[in-house]
Design a protein around this motif. Structure first.
Motif, PDB file in Angstrom:
ATOM      1  N   ARG A  39       2.650  -1.028  12.043  1.00  7.48           N
ATOM      2  CA  ARG A  39       4.213  -0.753  12.896  1.00  7.48           C
ATOM      3  C   ARG A  39       5.195  -1.314  12.926  1.00  7.48           C
ATOM      4  N   THR A  40       5.166  -2.424  12.264  1.00  9.27           N
ATOM      5  CA  THR A  40       6.188  -3.535  12.115  1.00  9.27           C
ATOM      6  C   THR A  40       6.566  -3.214  10.561  1.00  9.27           C
ATOM      7  N   ALA A  41       5.420  -3.023  10.115  1.00  7.10           N
ATOM      8  CA  ALA A  41       6.138  -2.833   8.505  1.00  7.10           C
ATOM      9  C   ALA A  41       6.622  -1.841   7.976  1.00  7.10           C
ATOM     10  N   ASP A  42       7.149  -1.904   6.391  1.00  7.71           N
ATOM     11  CA  ASP A  42       8.209  -1.524   6.217  1.00  7.71           C
ATOM     12  C   ASP A  42       7.817  -0.180   5.627  1.00  7.71           C
ATOM     13  N   ILE A  43       6.648  -0.444   5.186  1.00 10.31           N
ATOM     14  CA  ILE A  43       5.511   0.077   4.104  1.00 10.31           C
ATOM     15  C   ILE A  43       4.097   0.284   4.256  1.00 10.31           C
ATOM     16  N   ALA A  44       3.358   0.737   3.947  1.00 10.77           N
ATOM     17  CA  ALA A  44       1.963   0.431   4.027  1.00 10.77           C
ATOM     18  C   ALA A  44       0.830   0.937   2.662  1.00 10.77           C
ATOM     19  N   LEU A  45       0.385   0.724   1.822  1.00  7.62           N
ATOM     20  CA  LEU A  45      -0.201   1.001   1.068  1.00  7.62           C
ATOM     21  C   LEU A  45      -2.027   1.640   1.615  1.00  7.62           C
ATOM     22  N   ILE A  46      -2.406   2.814   0.981  1.00  6.55           N
ATOM     23  CA  ILE A  46      -3.664   3.020   0.930  1.00  6.55           C
ATOM     24  C   ILE A  46      -4.354   3.568   0.201  1.00  6.55           C
ATOM     25  N   GLY A  47      -5.547   3.351  -0.612  1.00  4.42           N
ATOM     26  CA  GLY A  47      -5.752   3.912  -1.453  1.00  4.42           C
ATOM     27  C   GLY A  47      -6.685   4.971  -1.123  1.00  4.42           C
ATOM     28  N   VAL A  48      -7.513   6.055  -1.858  1.00  6.19           N
ATOM     29  CA  VAL A  48      -8.257   7.383  -1.467  1.00  6.19           C
ATOM     30  C   VAL A  48      -8.731   7.716  -2.319  1.00  6.19           C
ATOM     31  N   ASN A  49      -9.897   7.102  -2.666  1.00  9.13           N
ATOM     32  CA  ASN A  49     -11.015   7.274  -3.289  1.00  9.13           C
ATOM     33  C   ASN A  49     -11.875   8.407  -3.283  1.00  9.13           C
ATOM     34  N   GLU A  50     -11.303   9.786  -3.677  1.00  7.32           N
ATOM     35  CA  GLU A  50     -11.680  10.867  -3.229  1.00  7.32           C
ATOM     36  C   GLU A  50     -11.437  11.958  -4.366  1.00  7.32           C
ATOM     37  N   TYR A  51     -12.236  12.819  -5.403  1.00  8.60           N
ATOM     38  CA  TYR A  51     -12.170  13.574  -6.337  1.00  8.60           C
ATOM     39  C   TYR A  51     -12.849  14.338  -6.284  1.00  8.60           C
ATOM     40  N   ALA A  84       2.415  -3.733   4.507  1.00  9.36           N
ATOM     41  CA  ALA A  84       0.675  -3.751   4.717  1.00  9.36           C
ATOM     42  C   ALA A  84      -0.085  -2.653   3.813  1.00  9.36           C
ATOM     43  N   ASP A  85      -0.771  -3.559   3.591  1.00 13.14           N
ATOM     44  CA  ASP A  85      -2.239  -3.164   2.403  1.00 13.14           C
ATOM     45  C   ASP A  85      -3.247  -2.641   3.489  1.00 13.14           C
ATOM     46  N   LEU A  86      -3.352  -1.078   3.501  1.00 10.81           N
ATOM     47  CA  LEU A  86      -4.493  -0.774   4.888  1.00 10.81           C
ATOM     48  C   LEU A  86      -5.837  -0.662   4.641  1.00 10.81           C
ATOM     49  N   GLY A  87      -6.693  -0.997   3.312  1.00  7.65           N
ATOM     50  CA  GLY A  87      -7.262  -1.193   2.632  1.00  7.65           C
ATOM     51  C   GLY A  87      -7.882   0.649   1.623  1.00  7.65           C
ATOM     52  N   ASN A  88      -9.104   0.218   1.852  1.00 10.33           N
ATOM     53  CA  ASN A  88      -9.445   2.301   1.400  1.00 10.33           C
ATOM     54  C   ASN A  88      -9.835   2.723   2.013  1.00 10.33           C
ATOM     55  N   LEU A  89      -9.232   3.781   2.619  1.00 11.62           N
ATOM     56  CA  LEU A  89      -9.719   5.737   3.527  1.00 11.62           C
ATOM     57  C   LEU A  89     -11.263   5.522   2.925  1.00 11.62           C
ATOM     58  N   LEU A  90     -11.944   6.031   3.978  1.00  9.91           N
ATOM     59  CA  LEU A  90     -13.319   6.595   3.911  1.00  9.91           C
ATOM     60  C   LEU A  90     -12.910   7.909   4.568  1.00  9.91           C
ATOM     61  N   PRO A  91     -13.408   7.930   3.073  1.00  5.87           N
ATOM     62  CA  PRO A  91     -13.505   9.485   2.353  1.00  5.87           C
ATOM     63  C   PRO A  91     -14.272  10.541   3.980  1.00  5.87           C
ATOM     64  N   GLY A  92     -13.723  11.448   4.482  1.00  9.81           N
ATOM     65  CA  GLY A  92     -14.078  12.582   5.618  1.00  9.81           C
ATOM     66  C   GLY A  92     -15.621  13.100   5.380  1.00  9.81           C
ATOM     67  N   ILE A  93     -16.782  13.389   5.770  1.00 10.82           N
ATOM     68  CA  ILE A  93     -17.827  14.622   5.253  1.00 10.82           C
ATOM     69  C   ILE A  93     -17.607  15.249   4.110  1.00 10.82           C
ATOM     70  N   THR A  94     -16.821  16.423   4.683  1.00  5.10           N
ATOM     71  CA  THR A  94     -16.012  17.040   3.723  1.00  5.10           C
ATOM     72  C   THR A  94     -14.746  16.999   3.002  1.00  5.10           C
ATOM     73  N   LEU A  95     -14.104  17.426   1.930  1.00  2.00           N
ATOM     74  CA  LEU A  95     -13.020  17.426   1.184  1.00  2.00           C
ATOM     75  C   LEU A  95     -12.094  17.999   1.840  1.00  2.00           C
ATOM     76  N   GLU A  96     -12.133  18.738   3.151  1.00  3.49           N
ATOM     77  CA  GLU A  96     -11.295  19.336   4.125  1.00  3.49           C
ATOM     78  C   GLU A  96     -11.017  18.279   5.403  1.00  3.49           C
ATOM     79  N   ASP A  97     -12.387  17.183   5.548  1.00  9.52           N
ATOM     80  CA  ASP A  97     -12.366  16.903   7.050  1.00  9.52           C
ATOM     81  C   ASP A  97     -11.301  15.426   6.027  1.00  9.52           C
ATOM     82  N   THR A  98     -10.906  15.057   5.016  1.00  8.61           N
ATOM     83  CA  THR A  98     -10.687  13.973   4.503  1.00  8.61           C
ATOM     84  C   THR A  98      -8.915  14.312   3.927  1.00  8.61           C
ATOM     85  N   TYR A  99      -8.602  15.970   3.920  1.00  8.26           N
ATOM     86  CA  TYR A  99      -7.561  15.893   4.472  1.00  8.26           C
ATOM     87  C   TYR A  99      -6.822  15.709   5.470  1.00  8.26           C
ATOM     88  N   LEU A 100      -7.703  16.362   6.700  1.00 11.64           N
ATOM     89  CA  LEU A 100      -7.011  16.255   7.772  1.00 11.64           C
ATOM     90  C   LEU A 100      -7.390  14.763   8.710  1.00 11.64           C
TER      91      LEU A 100
END
Length: 383
Positions: A39-51, A84-100
């Protein structure tokens, strides 16, 4: 909202990449054990391993980590980093879940004026990035940097990373004001696709135009609320990332310059870098290119001029009259950055005016009695 439940920590980075006090890694608040205060960061890094939206799956566990290894060893720039580096996003069960899931996270970040940088992942993830703007109650401007225009609508094309722009255009409710395509290569695009963009009054900039004059892309980048950058837009010399290998495209320097423009943009509130495939990355060259692109983006961000109040003394106002028209075309020039904007009035009876980025050449065209093409395109979208 507790965003930490969506992320995997970066414990391997806790000590290795922060030893140098002058490095980028030392200046970033990293999710290794404790989740950073986004909340106090200017920029947040997010990795997404979703292909799953791509024909090319990745064998790498976390592709964004390859970029981090290069980025965190770079020297810190001049900005007062609050990243802030928030780490790597945990993908959803489906691709649509990852979008949401991506939508929900980015929506929260943007609402707190924290700018997310998404390190993907296939290019269709920008659909989740776009969904984050659904509740803003205003139209937004999307800029994509890509060698192709991913607007396939045929059922024969099963991969979402070739269809995501069509899906964005067809999304309801429609809150897209403009879609601009930068660095496309004509020999990879069906003429009907370009014709469709022209009918919708969207702006395009070919790779050849960028090679000739990179400044042509600056006003386009400056109008974006969100930018989606496909790494395949960069030539194979700077980014040997894809199995096909494209000898043409943006140079590494041009890609970094576009990221500098993006960081400088006061209106930009999210940035996505997609289609990085570490298994095709010879000697980590693509990861290094992406890391330097992010470095330039961050530098641009910390050089923003806050040029949003056109009634302030930061701007000079120019009014150009046309001989056959009682109306005047209004331009604004920043005294701080020398950048230009212009007023565009809608065709409806209501007083509907937008102030949009433009170039000095647009002002010169108007001063010669010619209506700038950018003015025509913008008015067409306002109709």
């Amino acid at each position: 909202m507790n965003l930490s439940i969506f992320f995997e920590p970066l414990r391997d980075f806790a000590d290795t990449y922060i030893a140098d006090p002058k490095s980028v890694g030392n200046a970033v608040s990293l999710f290794s054990h404790k989740f950073p205060d986004w909340r106090t960061a200017d920029i947040a890094l997010i990795g997404v391993n979703e292909y799953r939206g791509s024909a090319q799956e990745t064998s790498a566990e976390h592709p964004a980590n390859e970029v981090r290894r290069k980025l965190y060893n770079l020297k810190k720039g001049t900005g007062a980093y609050k990243i802030a580096d928030l780490g790597n996003l945990l993908p959803g069960i489906t691709l649509e879940d990852t979008y949401l899931r991506l939508k929900e996270i980015l929506e929260n970040l943007i609402a707190h004026q924290t700018l997310p940088i998404v390190i993907g992942g296939s290019h269709d993830l920008d659909f989740g990035q776009f969904l984050a703007y659904e509740n803003l109650e205003r139209a937004v401007n999307l800029v994509t940097v890509d060698s192709c225009i991913d607007m396939q609508e045929s059922a024969a094309e099963p991969h979402q990373n070739k269809r995501h722009l069509h899906r964005i255009l067809m999304h309801e409710p429609n809150y897209l004001f403009s879609l601009s395509q930068v660095a496309y290569q004509s020999y990879l695009i069906e003429p009907e696709v370009i014709a469709t963009l022209e009918k919708l009054h969207f702006e395009t900039v070919r790779i050849g135009e960028i090679h000739h004059n990179l400044q042509l892309a600056e006003p386009v980048i400056r109008q974006a609320d969100l930018i989606s950058f496909d790494i395949s837009a960069i030539n194979a010399q700077a980014a040997p990332n894809n199995t096909g290998g494209n000898p043409f495209g943006l140079t590494g320097e041009e890609a970094c310059q576009l990221c500098w423009y993006a960081g400088l943009n006061d209106s930009l509130s999210s940035f996505g870098l997609y289609e990085y495939h570490p298994e095709n990355d010879s000697h980590g060259l693509t990861a290094m290119t992406i890391a330097v692109m992010i470095w330039y983006f961050v530098e641009g961000y910390y050089h923003r001029k806050n040029e949003t109040d056109f009634t302030s003394k930061k701007f000079v106002r120019y009014a150009i009259a046309f001989h056959d028209n009682p109306n005047k075309m209004i331009f604004y020039k920043s005294k701080v950055s020398d950048k230009w904007w212009m007023e565009v009035e809608g065709l409806s009876g209501e007083k509907n005016i937008k102030i949009v980025p433009c170039s000095y050449d647009d002002y010169l065209s108007a001063s010669k009695g010619e209506v700038p093409n950018r003015w025509i395109l913008t008015q067409g979208r306002m109709a």
